[in-house]
Design an enzyme around this catalytic site. Structure first.
Site, PDB file in Angstrom:
ATOM      1  CG  ASP A  22      -1.478   1.264   1.631  1.00 51.00           C
ATOM      2  OD1 ASP A  22      -2.168   1.831   0.766  1.00 51.00           O
ATOM      3  OD2 ASP A  22      -1.250   1.754   2.752  1.00 51.00           O
ATOM      4  CG  ASP A  24      -1.538   7.776   0.541  1.00 51.43           C
ATOM      5  OD1 ASP A  24      -2.310   7.584  -0.421  1.00 51.43           O
ATOM      6  OD2 ASP A  24      -0.660   8.648   0.548  1.00 51.43           O
ATOM      7  CD  GLU A  31      -3.743   9.728   3.887  1.00 49.33           C
ATOM      8  OE1 GLU A  31      -4.051   8.785   3.148  1.00 49.33           O
ATOM      9  OE2 GLU A  31      -4.178  10.882   3.702  1.00 49.33           O
ATOM     10  N   GLY A  65     -10.107   7.255  -1.082  1.00 49.27           N
ATOM     11  CA  GLY A  65     -10.221   8.035  -2.320  1.00 49.27           C
ATOM     12  C   GLY A  65     -10.496   9.486  -1.989  1.00 49.27           C
ATOM     13  NE  ARG A  69     -10.197  10.483   2.720  1.00 47.20           N
ATOM     14  CZ  ARG A  69      -9.041  10.137   2.156  1.00 47.20           C
ATOM     15  NH1 ARG A  69      -8.128  11.025   1.865  1.00 47.20           N
ATOM     16  NH2 ARG A  69      -8.766   8.877   1.873  1.00 47.20           N
ATOM     17  CE  LYS A  95      -4.902  15.217  -1.894  1.00 49.82           C
ATOM     18  NZ  LYS A  95      -4.618  13.832  -2.374  1.00 49.82           N
ATOM     19  CB  THR A 133      -7.163   4.275  -2.406  1.00 49.04           C
ATOM     20  OG1 THR A 133      -7.371   3.026  -1.762  1.00 49.04           O
ATOM     21  CG2 THR A 133      -8.492   4.916  -2.707  1.00 49.04           C
ATOM     22  CG  ASP A 190      -1.932   2.747   6.387  1.00 47.11           C
ATOM     23  OD1 ASP A 190      -2.241   3.854   6.887  1.00 47.11           O
ATOM     24  OD2 ASP A 190      -2.358   2.351   5.288  1.00 47.11           O
TER      25      ASP A 190
HETATM   26  C1  XBP Z   1      -5.122   6.257   0.867  1.00 38.85           C
HETATM   27  C2  XBP Z   1      -6.286   6.972   0.296  1.00 38.85           C
HETATM   28  C3  XBP Z   1      -6.047   8.047  -0.709  1.00 38.85           C
HETATM   29  C4  XBP Z   1      -5.301   9.228  -0.074  1.00 38.85           C
HETATM   30  C5  XBP Z   1      -5.514  10.493  -0.865  1.00 38.85           C
HETATM   31  O1  XBP Z   1      -4.662   5.465  -0.178  1.00 38.85           O
HETATM   32  O2  XBP Z   1      -7.412   6.637   0.622  1.00 38.85           O
HETATM   33  O3  XBP Z   1      -7.327   8.474  -1.121  1.00 38.85           O
HETATM   34  O4  XBP Z   1      -5.825   9.463   1.238  1.00 38.85           O
HETATM   35  O5  XBP Z   1      -5.103  10.272  -2.207  1.00 38.85           O
HETATM   36  P1  XBP Z   1      -3.819   4.088   0.141  1.00 38.85           P
HETATM   37  P2  XBP Z   1      -6.082  10.707  -3.383  1.00 38.85           P
HETATM   38  O6  XBP Z   1      -4.674   2.984  -0.450  1.00 38.85           O
HETATM   39  O7  XBP Z   1      -2.520   4.282  -0.560  1.00 38.85           O
HETATM   40  O8  XBP Z   1      -3.676   3.979   1.655  1.00 38.85           O
HETATM   41  O9  XBP Z   1      -6.571  12.095  -3.054  1.00 38.85           O
HETATM   42  O10 XBP Z   1      -5.250  10.653  -4.646  1.00 38.85           O
HETATM   43  O11 XBP Z   1      -7.189   9.676  -3.358  1.00 38.85           O
HETATM   44 MG    MG Z   2      -2.876   3.242   3.355  1.00 40.51          MG
END
Ligand code: XBP
Ligand code: MG
Length: 279
Positions: A22, A24, A31, A65, A69, A95, A133, A190
């Site tokens: 993953d 983020d 984040e 996403g 969100r 953003k 995501t 995570d």
């Molecule tokens: C975490 C998410 C992403 C990010 C923001 O992704 O949910 O939406 O918070 O990125 P991961 P975007 O699966 O890597 O933990 O604004 O491009 O969605």
């Molecule tokens: Mg993540």
């Protein structure tokens, strides 16, 4: 820790064929001081008074996403769905551009200890993938900045699939695209959304906790406090962690406890118990 033998020999003998990371919160600490700041800057660009605080953002992360969100937040703030969607799209475009610039400039740090694990797996010949995501527009420059894009055999992002985590789509796309046996794959995540997505694809999951990780990750094959050194096992099957480090040995121990049977199963429903070892 064992010295790397011939990669080909190890890759052939190891039960671990691939690791799917993953992004983020797992590869990068992105984040709290990354995405959240970029969202607030987008609000400011459109002259909106909204600002997401650190604690509020942790709750908003339940929706995966960024655009989704934003839509959920705007609807929760009183806009209709038809008003919220176009505004969320505009905000998310701004953003994403801002976060892409942060990613390119090196302003988004790696999670401590993860580079050691990635390079160690590479050295042993384990195939590496990304399932996120997040948006490709910033994912690629971020991975390129920290690792070089060639480190990962494939990077699957939110735009490449119909449904985002906790649905298993990104993980299923990695498995089918690379013809991987889920029984020989470990996901590193995570969040509970990520954990559910990996399990929905029939993949064992290591959760590396951070300060935004929600409590509902007890179902993971292993939960640790970090990549190490001095990381602790918080729950799950005992697994080797030499000097408190997450290593290839740690991940190899997880492929024997993958949830349910080999075939991926519908999201949300996991068959418990050991899987058939039909190798
Ligand atoms: C975490 C998410 C992403 C990010 C923001 O992704 O949910 O939406 O918070 O990125 P991961 P975007 O699966 O890597 O933990 O604004 O491009 O969605
Ligand atoms: Mg993540």
């Amino acid at each position: 820790m064992r010295k790397p033998r011939d990669d080909r020999a190890r890759a052939q003998t190891s039960p671990l064929e691939a690791v799917v990371f993953d992004v983020d919160g797992t590869l990068v600490d992105s984040e709290r001081h990354g995405h959240r700041v970029a969202f607030n800057e987008a609000f400011a660009v459109l002259g909106m008074p909204d600002r997401w605080g650190e604690e509020e953002y942790g709750e908003l992360l339940a929706v995966t996403g960024g655009q989704r969100r934003l839509t959920a937040y705007l609807v929760g703030s009183g806009l209709s769905q038809s008003e919220a969607e176009p505004l969320a799209e505009r905000l998310h475009r701004i953003k994403t551009g801002g976060f892409r610039d942060m990613a390119r400039s090196g302003a988004v740090p790696l999670v401590p200890g993860v580079r050691r694990l990635v390079t160690g797996l590479q050295r042993w010949g384990v195939r590496l993938f990304v399932a996120t995501t997040g948006s490709r527009e910033w994912v690629e420059p971020l991975l390129d900045h920290h690792f070089g894009l060639s480190t990962f055999e494939r990077v699957v992002t939110g735009a490449d699939v119909a449904s985002l985590k906790p649905e298993p789509d990104v993980y299923l796309e990695v498995l089918t695209g690379a013809q991987l046996d889920p029984a020989r794959v470990v996901a590193v995540e995570d969040s509970s959304n990520g954990l559910r997505a990996a399990h929905g694809a029939g993949i064992a999951c290591l959760v590396v906790r951070n300060d935004y990780t929600d409590p509902d990750v007890g179902d993971a094959e292993l939960v640790v406090s970090g990549f190490g050194p001095h990381a602790r096992i918080e729950s799950g099957a005992p697994a080797p962690m030499p000097h408190g480090l997450v290593t290839i040995e740690t991940l190899e121990a997880l492929v024997d406890t993958r949830p349910g049977v080999n075939a991926p199963h519908p999201p949300g429903r996991r068959q418990r118990g050991r899987h058939r070892r039909d190798r």
